[in-house]
Design an enzyme around this catalytic site. Sequence first.
Site, mmCIF file in Angstrom:
data_model
loop_
_atom_site.group_PDB
_atom_site.id
_atom_site.type_symbol
_atom_site.label_atom_id
_atom_site.label_comp_id
_atom_site.label_asym_id
_atom_site.label_seq_id
_atom_site.Cartn_x
_atom_site.Cartn_y
_atom_site.Cartn_z
ATOM 1 N N HIS A 253 6.819 70.444 -7.174
ATOM 2 C CA HIS A 253 7.206 69.133 -7.170
ATOM 3 C C HIS A 253 6.260 67.949 -8.120
ATOM 4 C CE1 HIS A 253 9.835 65.666 -6.617
ATOM 5 N NE2 HIS A 253 9.898 65.775 -5.231
ATOM 6 N N LYS B 7 32.026 76.251 -11.643
ATOM 7 C CA LYS B 7 32.816 77.345 -12.423
ATOM 8 C C LYS B 7 31.990 78.630 -12.925
ATOM 9 C CE LYS B 7 35.503 73.586 -14.467
ATOM 10 N NZ LYS B 7 35.544 72.893 -15.627
ATOM 11 N N ARG C 141 16.384 68.585 -10.447
ATOM 12 C CA ARG C 141 16.271 69.309 -9.270
ATOM 13 C C ARG C 141 17.076 70.385 -8.866
ATOM 14 N NH1 ARG C 141 15.011 66.014 -3.583
ATOM 15 N NH2 ARG C 141 13.176 65.812 -4.891
ATOM 16 N N ARG D 71 14.767 59.226 -2.862
ATOM 17 C CA ARG D 71 13.677 58.785 -3.539
ATOM 18 C C ARG D 71 13.608 59.229 -4.995
ATOM 19 N NH1 ARG D 71 12.922 58.260 1.327
ATOM 20 N NH2 ARG D 71 13.692 60.374 1.177
ATOM 21 N N THR D 72 13.552 60.555 -5.238
ATOM 22 C CA THR D 72 13.420 61.079 -6.505
ATOM 23 C C THR D 72 14.261 60.662 -7.673
ATOM 24 O OG1 THR D 72 12.248 62.856 -5.481
ATOM 25 C CG2 THR D 72 12.360 63.373 -7.763
#
Length: 368
Positions: free
Chosen positions: A129, A80, A101, A51-52
């Site tokens: 959030h 890396k 995120r 969703r986000t």
Amino acid sequence: MRSVIDILDLTVDEIDELISTAEDMIENPSAYTEKCKGKKLATLFFEPSTRTRLSFEAAMLEMGGSVIGFSQASSTSTTKGETIADTSKVISCYADIIAMRHPKEGAPFVASLNASIPVINAGDGGHCHPTQTLADLLTIHREQGRLNNLVIGFCGDLKYGRTVHSLISALSRYENVTIILISPEELKLPGYIKYGVIEKCGMKYVETDDLDEVIGDLDILYMTRVQGERFVDKDEYLRLRDKYILTAEKMKSAKESMSVLHPLPRVNEISVKVDSDPRACYFKQVYNGKFMRRALILKLLSEAAQDPKKKESDLYNSENLINVIKCPNSACITTTEQEIDHIFRPIDKAKGIYRCAYCEAKEKYFNN
Ligand code: NCD
């Protein structure tokens, strides 16, 4: 120019303004189709999302902008050894705004300190959030017609559920909101929300482990998934994951006007049979989320166009402890980011209580 890392980075007036813009976008979709023309959103998703990420991307595309980014850390230079600070400086050369995120708490904050474009926190570990909270607030506003005078029950994983932490912070600024915290002992709310937000602002709250006992009192029931990915002890997760299941039978004890919210994904904490109940609002929440993200992107890009200078950070304030103690939280970004300053803000100097500036973990320190 500024970033949104915590929901409290937005004032109540600004949230009202975002809600009005989102509602106008829903009413008049054609008025916004060119608003972000020529602008690029970078979605930097180091952790899974459906969703986000896709709602951020749809939001930008629907306003005429374009999107670059990635949906897993394994395809990036992080493998890396590149730091969040360097990645953020690099992406600032390619895009106009970042949605990030990350599994480490405080990672989007580190990005905001290093990027020269606005950064939006799309979820950092079990911490916060804020854009899910914007989706939640628009849903509550549309369903209940108000954001004050509410009794809101949060049920399930209140410890690791970052959406719970941000929504409680947001609600702490509205009048006469009572919070009912429904969780097992092991999944209770972290101290930085319970003491640092609820008790600090004098919000009314009750703690219980019994959903049946309180469901009839609620205007909103906010169900959550037990966040299996954040448990150190997997047996504990297996023991707790089925503790609360909202069924059609349980819904019989709830008010006719109650709204059921859930940030999704759902595992089994809401029976599929509840979906056809008119009080089930979790798919409406998904719809609303895209419009709040549209409104937020538009606001931050407009602010950046008017004033491209970065807002000063108060991180190096002389009150703060800088590189004196280390963060005790293994999920904090300071445990992996190279050469990052460990910064703690004072909460109660007399009692020696400090909180990590990145993840809000508490640590004690006495200078004697
Ligand atoms: C939530 C999240 O990622 O914190 N999902 C979302 O963004 N809508 C809730 C969850 O994963 O349980």
